[in-house]
Scaffold this motif. Structure first.
Motif, PDB file in Angstrom:
ATOM      1  N   MET A 218      14.800  42.961 -16.432  1.00  0.00           N
ATOM      2  CA  MET A 218      14.685  43.692 -16.293  1.00  0.00           C
ATOM      3  C   MET A 218      13.555  44.656 -15.792  1.00  0.00           C
ATOM      4  O   MET A 218      12.552  43.747 -16.108  1.00  0.00           O
ATOM      5  CB  MET A 218      14.879  44.167 -18.438  1.00  0.00           C
ATOM      6  CG  MET A 218      14.122  45.768 -18.673  1.00  0.00           C
ATOM      7  SD  MET A 218      14.485  45.845 -20.562  1.00  0.00           S
ATOM      8  CE  MET A 218      14.050  47.480 -20.300  1.00  0.00           C
ATOM      9  N   ASN A 219      13.483  45.750 -15.447  1.00  0.00           N
ATOM     10  CA  ASN A 219      13.018  45.834 -14.409  1.00  0.00           C
ATOM     11  C   ASN A 219      11.871  46.632 -14.493  1.00  0.00           C
ATOM     12  O   ASN A 219      11.713  47.564 -16.103  1.00  0.00           O
ATOM     13  CB  ASN A 219      13.052  47.150 -13.613  1.00  0.00           C
ATOM     14  CG  ASN A 219      13.710  46.726 -12.152  1.00  0.00           C
ATOM     15  OD1 ASN A 219      14.167  44.847 -12.150  1.00  0.00           O
ATOM     16  ND2 ASN A 219      15.259  46.774 -12.159  1.00  0.00           N
ATOM     17  N   PRO A 220      10.158  46.133 -15.039  1.00  0.00           N
ATOM     18  CA  PRO A 220       8.941  46.817 -15.250  1.00  0.00           C
ATOM     19  C   PRO A 220       8.735  49.030 -15.312  1.00  0.00           C
ATOM     20  O   PRO A 220       9.424  49.165 -14.191  1.00  0.00           O
ATOM     21  CB  PRO A 220       7.664  46.008 -15.159  1.00  0.00           C
ATOM     22  CG  PRO A 220       8.586  45.963 -13.640  1.00  0.00           C
ATOM     23  CD  PRO A 220      10.125  45.096 -13.895  1.00  0.00           C
ATOM     24  N   ASN A 221       7.812  49.168 -15.771  1.00  0.00           N
ATOM     25  CA  ASN A 221       7.346  50.691 -15.446  1.00  0.00           C
ATOM     26  C   ASN A 221       6.371  50.701 -15.166  1.00  0.00           C
ATOM     27  O   ASN A 221       5.635  50.206 -15.342  1.00  0.00           O
ATOM     28  CB  ASN A 221       7.934  51.402 -16.596  1.00  0.00           C
ATOM     29  CG  ASN A 221       9.044  51.722 -17.472  1.00  0.00           C
ATOM     30  OD1 ASN A 221      10.111  51.673 -17.117  1.00  0.00           O
ATOM     31  ND2 ASN A 221       9.013  51.735 -19.174  1.00  0.00           N
ATOM     32  N   CYS A 222       5.921  51.675 -13.936  1.00  0.00           N
ATOM     33  CA  CYS A 222       5.128  51.952 -12.878  1.00  0.00           C
ATOM     34  C   CYS A 222       3.676  52.479 -14.214  1.00  0.00           C
ATOM     35  O   CYS A 222       4.098  53.218 -15.030  1.00  0.00           O
ATOM     36  CB  CYS A 222       5.186  52.934 -12.140  1.00  0.00           C
ATOM     37  SG  CYS A 222       3.469  53.478 -11.003  1.00  0.00           S
ATOM     38  N   ALA A 223       2.966  51.913 -14.096  1.00  0.00           N
ATOM     39  CA  ALA A 223       1.886  52.239 -14.673  1.00  0.00           C
ATOM     40  C   ALA A 223       0.937  53.884 -15.048  1.00  0.00           C
ATOM     41  O   ALA A 223       0.238  54.112 -15.278  1.00  0.00           O
ATOM     42  CB  ALA A 223       0.583  51.346 -14.523  1.00  0.00           C
ATOM     43  N   ARG A 224       1.343  53.690 -13.606  1.00  0.00           N
ATOM     44  CA  ARG A 224       0.873  55.627 -13.248  1.00  0.00           C
ATOM     45  C   ARG A 224       1.863  56.603 -13.315  1.00  0.00           C
ATOM     46  O   ARG A 224       1.929  57.726 -14.953  1.00  0.00           O
ATOM     47  CB  ARG A 224       0.140  55.827 -11.894  1.00  0.00           C
ATOM     48  CG  ARG A 224      -0.590  57.539 -11.584  1.00  0.00           C
ATOM     49  CD  ARG A 224      -0.868  56.742 -10.201  1.00  0.00           C
ATOM     50  NE  ARG A 224      -1.567  55.600 -10.222  1.00  0.00           N
ATOM     51  CZ  ARG A 224      -3.130  55.872 -10.375  1.00  0.00           C
ATOM     52  NH1 ARG A 224      -3.770  57.236 -10.853  1.00  0.00           N
ATOM     53  NH2 ARG A 224      -4.100  54.695  -9.758  1.00  0.00           N
ATOM     54  N   CYS A 225       3.099  56.676 -13.048  1.00  0.00           N
ATOM     55  CA  CYS A 225       4.772  57.696 -13.182  1.00  0.00           C
ATOM     56  C   CYS A 225       4.762  57.343 -13.716  1.00  0.00           C
ATOM     57  O   CYS A 225       5.994  57.987 -14.823  1.00  0.00           O
ATOM     58  CB  CYS A 225       4.616  57.787 -12.172  1.00  0.00           C
ATOM     59  SG  CYS A 225       5.758  56.029 -11.274  1.00  0.00           S
ATOM     60  N   GLY A 226       5.266  55.306 -14.308  1.00  0.00           N
ATOM     61  CA  GLY A 226       6.209  55.949 -15.596  1.00  0.00           C
ATOM     62  C   GLY A 226       7.599  55.163 -14.898  1.00  0.00           C
ATOM     63  O   GLY A 226       7.825  55.179 -16.094  1.00  0.00           O
ATOM     64  N   LYS A 227       8.107  55.947 -13.951  1.00  0.00           N
ATOM     65  CA  LYS A 227       9.058  55.121 -13.958  1.00  0.00           C
ATOM     66  C   LYS A 227       8.725  52.919 -13.647  1.00  0.00           C
ATOM     67  O   LYS A 227       8.641  53.087 -13.350  1.00  0.00           O
ATOM     68  CB  LYS A 227       9.138  55.839 -12.462  1.00  0.00           C
ATOM     69  CG  LYS A 227       9.358  57.796 -12.953  1.00  0.00           C
ATOM     70  CD  LYS A 227       9.905  58.251 -11.462  1.00  0.00           C
ATOM     71  CE  LYS A 227       9.206  60.032 -12.179  1.00  0.00           C
ATOM     72  NZ  LYS A 227       9.993  60.457 -10.698  1.00  0.00           N
ATOM     73  N   ILE A 228      10.409  53.193 -13.346  1.00  0.00           N
ATOM     74  CA  ILE A 228      11.163  52.412 -13.011  1.00  0.00           C
ATOM     75  C   ILE A 228      11.088  52.161 -11.763  1.00  0.00           C
ATOM     76  O   ILE A 228      10.791  52.569 -10.661  1.00  0.00           O
ATOM     77  CB  ILE A 228      12.735  51.995 -13.175  1.00  0.00           C
ATOM     78  CG1 ILE A 228      13.488  52.102 -14.728  1.00  0.00           C
ATOM     79  CG2 ILE A 228      12.967  50.529 -12.829  1.00  0.00           C
ATOM     80  CD1 ILE A 228      14.938  52.001 -14.750  1.00  0.00           C
ATOM     81  N   VAL A 229      10.159  50.432 -11.989  1.00  0.00           N
ATOM     82  CA  VAL A 229       9.976  50.119 -10.483  1.00  0.00           C
ATOM     83  C   VAL A 229      10.772  48.328 -10.149  1.00  0.00           C
ATOM     84  O   VAL A 229      10.838  48.028 -11.074  1.00  0.00           O
ATOM     85  CB  VAL A 229       8.400  48.904 -11.141  1.00  0.00           C
ATOM     86  CG1 VAL A 229       7.595  48.621  -9.394  1.00  0.00           C
ATOM     87  CG2 VAL A 229       7.494  49.924 -11.162  1.00  0.00           C
TER      88      VAL A 229
END
Length: 262
Positions: free
Chosen positions: A1-12
């Motif tokens: 599972m791909n994590p979310n970006c710490a700034r925009c919250g989208k999948i990284v």
């Protein structure tokens, strides 16, 4: 599972993932909090888990405090508590456990000297050389008896006067022993009575000051505390000396690396 970006919250996704400051970022989202300059793993600086550039990195400021009497008292009290705690820990851990120490030539020399001092034959030869052939012949049997039994010589001295000393000798026996001790440079028997060991030290000889506490490990050694003055000091070899503790009056052998010359 791909994590979310710490700034925009989208999948990284793995191709654009930056793992830094315990977080995951897009490469475009990993920029300075102040000037929005894009950063990388070589030029970023973290503060409170946020990326900053070198120019906008927050600098810590310090508050100046006046040296009031109360602040000075608290500072002195803190230093005293620190010293007391250090000495308590040192005394508690002294002689317990082992520490890894480099096997330097100096430590090898000290170890070799201590092994020689702890040897009974070494003590006997040293005492013979100190007393000499004229003064040590009569006292050598009594010294060996005292070392073998571990008792004081006072009972033997009380039994000897009827054989070879007149009736009035018991009153004058104690000064004779003190004169004999002074004639041999202040040397006294390891197992001698307390009254003889604690005689007033002479004024001659070298003077040293103790820089560490030391507890006697043998009968012919003396114990002292940090700051005590050692008088009438004579050098035995590179590792040991002979002298009198001025505070207690005890006379015997002491390690040379525990004292310094005054």
């Amino acid at each position: 599972m791909n994590p979310n970006c710490a700034r925009c919250g989208k999948i990284v996704y793995p191709t654009e993932k930056v793992n830094c400051l315990d977080k995951f970022w897009h490469k475009a989202c990993f920029h300075c909090e102040s000037c929005k300059m894009t950063l990388n793993m070589k030029n970023y600086k973290g503060y409170e888990k946020k990326p900053y550039c070198n120019a906008h990195y927050p600098k810590q400021s310090f508050t100046m405090v006046a040296d009031t009497p109360e602040n000075l008292r608290l500072k002195q009290q803190s230093e005293l508590q620190s010293q007391v705690r250090y000495k308590e820990e040192f005394e508690k851990n002294k002689g317990k456990g082992f520490s890894v120490v480099a096997d330097t030539p100096e430590l090898q020399r000290i170890k070799k000297t201590q092994d020689q001092i702890s040897n009974i034959k070494y003590h006997e030869e040293f005492e013979k050389s100190r007393m000499g052939p004229s003064g040590g012949e009569g006292l050598e049997p009594e010294r060996r008896d005292s070392q073998g039994s571990g008792s004081y010589r006072r009972p033997q001295e009380q039994q000897q006067p009827p054989h070879h000393i007149p009736t009035s000798a018991p009153v004058y026996q104690q000064p004779q022993q003190q004169q004999a001790a002074q004639s041999y440079g202040g040397y006294k028997e390891p197992a001698a009575p307390v009254s003889i060991q604690r005689s007033t030290p002479g004024g001659g000889g070298k003077r040293y000051r103790a820089v560490y506490d030391y507890s006697a490990a043998d009968e012919d050694e003396v114990s002292f505390q940090d700051g005590d003055t050692i008088v009438n000091v004579q050098q035995i070899d590179d590792g040991w000396m002979y002298g009198t503790v001025e505070r207690t009056g005890d006379t015997g052998m002491l390690p040379a690396n525990y004292v310094e010359a005054i």
